[in-house]
Design a protein around this motif. Structure first.
Motif, short mmCIF file in Angstrom:
data_model
loop_
_atom_site.label_atom_id
_atom_site.label_comp_id
_atom_site.label_asym_id
_atom_site.label_seq_id
_atom_site.Cartn_x
_atom_site.Cartn_y
_atom_site.Cartn_z
N ALA A 1 -2.32 4.96 6.62
CA ALA A 1 -3.08 4.35 5.53
C ALA A 1 -2.88 2.85 5.58
O ALA A 1 -1.78 2.37 5.89
N GLN A 2 -3.95 2.10 5.33
CA GLN A 2 -3.80 0.67 5.11
C GLN A 2 -3.14 0.48 3.75
O GLN A 2 -3.57 1.07 2.76
N ASP A 3 -2.11 -0.34 3.70
CA ASP A 3 -1.31 -0.45 2.48
C ASP A 3 -2.08 -1.01 1.28
O ASP A 3 -1.62 -0.86 0.14
N VAL A 4 -3.20 -1.68 1.53
CA VAL A 4 -3.90 -2.33 0.42
C VAL A 4 -5.18 -1.61 0.01
O VAL A 4 -5.96 -2.15 -0.77
N ILE A 5 -5.40 -0.39 0.49
CA ILE A 5 -6.59 0.33 0.04
C ILE A 5 -6.44 0.64 -1.45
O ILE A 5 -5.33 0.81 -1.96
N PRO A 6 -7.56 0.69 -2.18
CA PRO A 6 -7.47 0.94 -3.62
C PRO A 6 -6.70 2.21 -3.96
O PRO A 6 -6.88 3.25 -3.32
N ASP A 7 -5.82 2.09 -4.94
CA ASP A 7 -5.08 3.20 -5.54
C ASP A 7 -3.99 3.79 -4.66
O ASP A 7 -3.30 4.72 -5.08
N TYR A 8 -3.78 3.26 -3.46
CA TYR A 8 -2.76 3.85 -2.58
C TYR A 8 -1.36 3.60 -3.11
O TYR A 8 -0.50 4.48 -3.07
N GLN A 9 -1.11 2.39 -3.59
CA GLN A 9 0.22 2.10 -4.10
C GLN A 9 0.15 1.19 -5.32
O GLN A 9 -0.79 0.43 -5.49
N THR A 10 1.16 1.32 -6.17
CA THR A 10 1.33 0.38 -7.26
C THR A 10 2.54 -0.49 -6.94
O THR A 10 3.47 -0.06 -6.24
N VAL A 11 2.52 -1.72 -7.46
CA VAL A 11 3.63 -2.64 -7.24
C VAL A 11 4.10 -3.17 -8.58
O VAL A 11 3.38 -3.13 -9.59
N SER A 12 5.31 -3.69 -8.59
CA SER A 12 5.88 -4.22 -9.83
C SER A 12 5.14 -5.48 -10.27
O SER A 12 4.67 -6.27 -9.45
N SER A 13 5.06 -5.65 -11.58
CA SER A 13 4.33 -6.77 -12.16
C SER A 13 5.23 -8.00 -12.24
O SER A 13 5.56 -8.50 -13.31
N ASN A 14 5.63 -8.49 -11.07
CA ASN A 14 6.48 -9.67 -10.97
C ASN A 14 6.27 -10.30 -9.60
O ASN A 14 5.45 -9.82 -8.80
N LEU A 15 7.00 -11.37 -9.32
CA LEU A 15 6.79 -12.09 -8.07
C LEU A 15 7.07 -11.24 -6.83
O LEU A 15 6.29 -11.28 -5.87
N PRO A 16 8.16 -10.43 -6.77
CA PRO A 16 8.37 -9.59 -5.58
C PRO A 16 7.22 -8.64 -5.31
O PRO A 16 6.82 -8.44 -4.16
N GLY A 17 6.67 -8.03 -6.37
CA GLY A 17 5.54 -7.13 -6.18
C GLY A 17 4.31 -7.86 -5.66
O GLY A 17 3.62 -7.38 -4.76
N LEU A 18 4.03 -9.03 -6.22
CA LEU A 18 2.88 -9.81 -5.78
C LEU A 18 3.06 -10.33 -4.36
O LEU A 18 2.12 -10.32 -3.56
N GLN A 19 4.26 -10.77 -4.02
CA GLN A 19 4.52 -11.25 -2.66
C GLN A 19 4.35 -10.14 -1.64
O GLN A 19 3.80 -10.36 -0.55
N LEU A 20 4.82 -8.96 -1.98
CA LEU A 20 4.68 -7.83 -1.06
C LEU A 20 3.21 -7.51 -0.81
O LEU A 20 2.79 -7.28 0.33
N PHE A 21 2.41 -7.52 -1.88
CA PHE A 21 1.00 -7.20 -1.72
C PHE A 21 0.27 -8.30 -0.96
O PHE A 21 -0.62 -8.03 -0.14
N LEU A 22 0.66 -9.55 -1.20
CA LEU A 22 0.07 -10.67 -0.46
C LEU A 22 0.37 -10.54 1.03
O LEU A 22 -0.50 -10.75 1.88
N PHE A 23 1.60 -10.17 1.35
CA PHE A 23 1.99 -9.96 2.75
C PHE A 23 1.16 -8.85 3.38
O PHE A 23 0.67 -8.97 4.51
N ALA A 24 0.96 -7.75 2.64
CA ALA A 24 0.20 -6.62 3.16
C ALA A 24 -1.25 -6.99 3.41
O ALA A 24 -1.87 -6.53 4.38
N ILE A 25 -1.82 -7.82 2.53
CA ILE A 25 -3.20 -8.25 2.72
C ILE A 25 -3.32 -9.22 3.89
O ILE A 25 -4.17 -9.07 4.77
N ALA A 26 -2.45 -10.22 3.90
CA ALA A 26 -2.55 -11.29 4.90
C ALA A 26 -2.38 -10.76 6.32
O ALA A 26 -3.05 -11.23 7.25
N LEU A 27 -1.50 -9.77 6.50
CA LEU A 27 -1.19 -9.28 7.84
C LEU A 27 -1.75 -7.89 8.10
O LEU A 27 -1.42 -7.26 9.11
N CYS A 28 -2.60 -7.40 7.20
CA CYS A 28 -3.26 -6.09 7.39
C CYS A 28 -2.24 -5.01 7.74
O CYS A 28 -2.33 -4.34 8.78
N VAL A 29 -1.25 -4.83 6.85
CA VAL A 29 -0.17 -3.88 7.10
C VAL A 29 -0.70 -2.45 7.01
O VAL A 29 -1.44 -2.09 6.10
N ARG A 30 -0.29 -1.65 7.98
CA ARG A 30 -0.66 -0.23 8.01
C ARG A 30 0.60 0.61 8.03
O ARG A 30 1.56 0.31 8.74
#
Length: 231
Positions: free
Chosen positions: A90-119
């Motif tokens: 699964a691509q980590d950023v597909i809709p509804d696949y994962q939830t992240v914490s509502s803070n900077l670590p959660g946002l940074q992780l999602f930004l990393f997944a988007i920027a580098l197309c993490v699978r």
């Protein structure tokens, strides 16, 4: 030539304004959340995917990753087949696949997944999900993996391991909060009690659309005009 000399300062001004707006967004948690297309939701009322019968029953469902700030839940019902009955991705950023914490670590992780197309690559065995990751939609394997060791019907012990040396970098439990039939387990309320009821999830909207909306809000100008002036 006169028109060209006039266009260059205008383009430079637009570029400076664009960069300044982007920097303001990245310094703001709410701005970064909108930029990434994430929505704040209540875990207690979030609707997860229906059971995916192609995913083996011993891992099918939604899992709480009890590893601190970052990823909270992963919905393994959204895995796609990867060549065999036990291999998925699964691509980590597909809709509804994962939830992240509502803070900077959660946002940074999602930004990393988007920027580098993490699978995520998942191989299922009797111990549970054996996970590895790659960048650029599967083109570049990451040098770490995450094996699982079965603890119970709805629990596993996860580790982050250096693929080359075998050194364990981290270890934490994961609990299935929605089982193979779509029913909540006892671990659902345990998750709420520990991490709270608020999380971020990507439900819709492309990142560039969020960026344009935020530029209009933060800069108070026509973002499409700015972009055209940069071309």
């Amino acid at each position: 030539m006169a028109a060209l000399r006039l266009a260059l300062p205008l383009g430079a001004t637009a570029l400076v304004a664009f960069v300044a707006s982007l920097r303001r967004l990245l310094r703001s948690l709410s701005g970064l959340q909108r930029l990434l297309g994430l929505t704040e939701v209540k875990l207690s009322s979030l609707r997860f995917a229906t059971p995916n019968l192609k995913v083996p029953e011993n891992v099918r469902g939604v899992w709480w990753i009890d590893g601190g700030p970052g990823v909270i839940t992963v919905d393994l019902n959204l895995l796609l087949p990867a060549g065999s009955s036990s291999s998925f991705y699964a691509q980590d950023v597909i809709p509804d696949y994962q939830t992240v914490s509502s803070n900077l670590p959660g946002l940074q992780l999602f930004l990393f997944a988007i920027a580098l197309c993490v699978r995520s690559h998942v191989v299922v065995d009797s111990d549970g999900p054996q996970v590895s990751w790659s960048l650029l939609r599967g083109c570049v394997p990451l040098p770490v993996k995450s094996p699982s060791r079965r603890l119970g019907e709805h629990s596993v012990q996860r580790s982050i391991v250096n693929s080359s040396s075998g050194k364990v970098l981290a270890s934490y439990p994961a609990f299935r909060i929605v089982d193979a039939t779509g029913q909540r387990t006892i671990h659902f309320q345990e998750m709420i009690d520990k991490v709270g009821d608020v999380a971020l999830v990507k439900q819709s909207a492309a990142v560039h659309q969020s960026l344009v909306m935020d530029l209009r809000q933060h800069q108070g100008c026509n973002a499409s005009g700015v972009l055209r002036s940069l071309l």
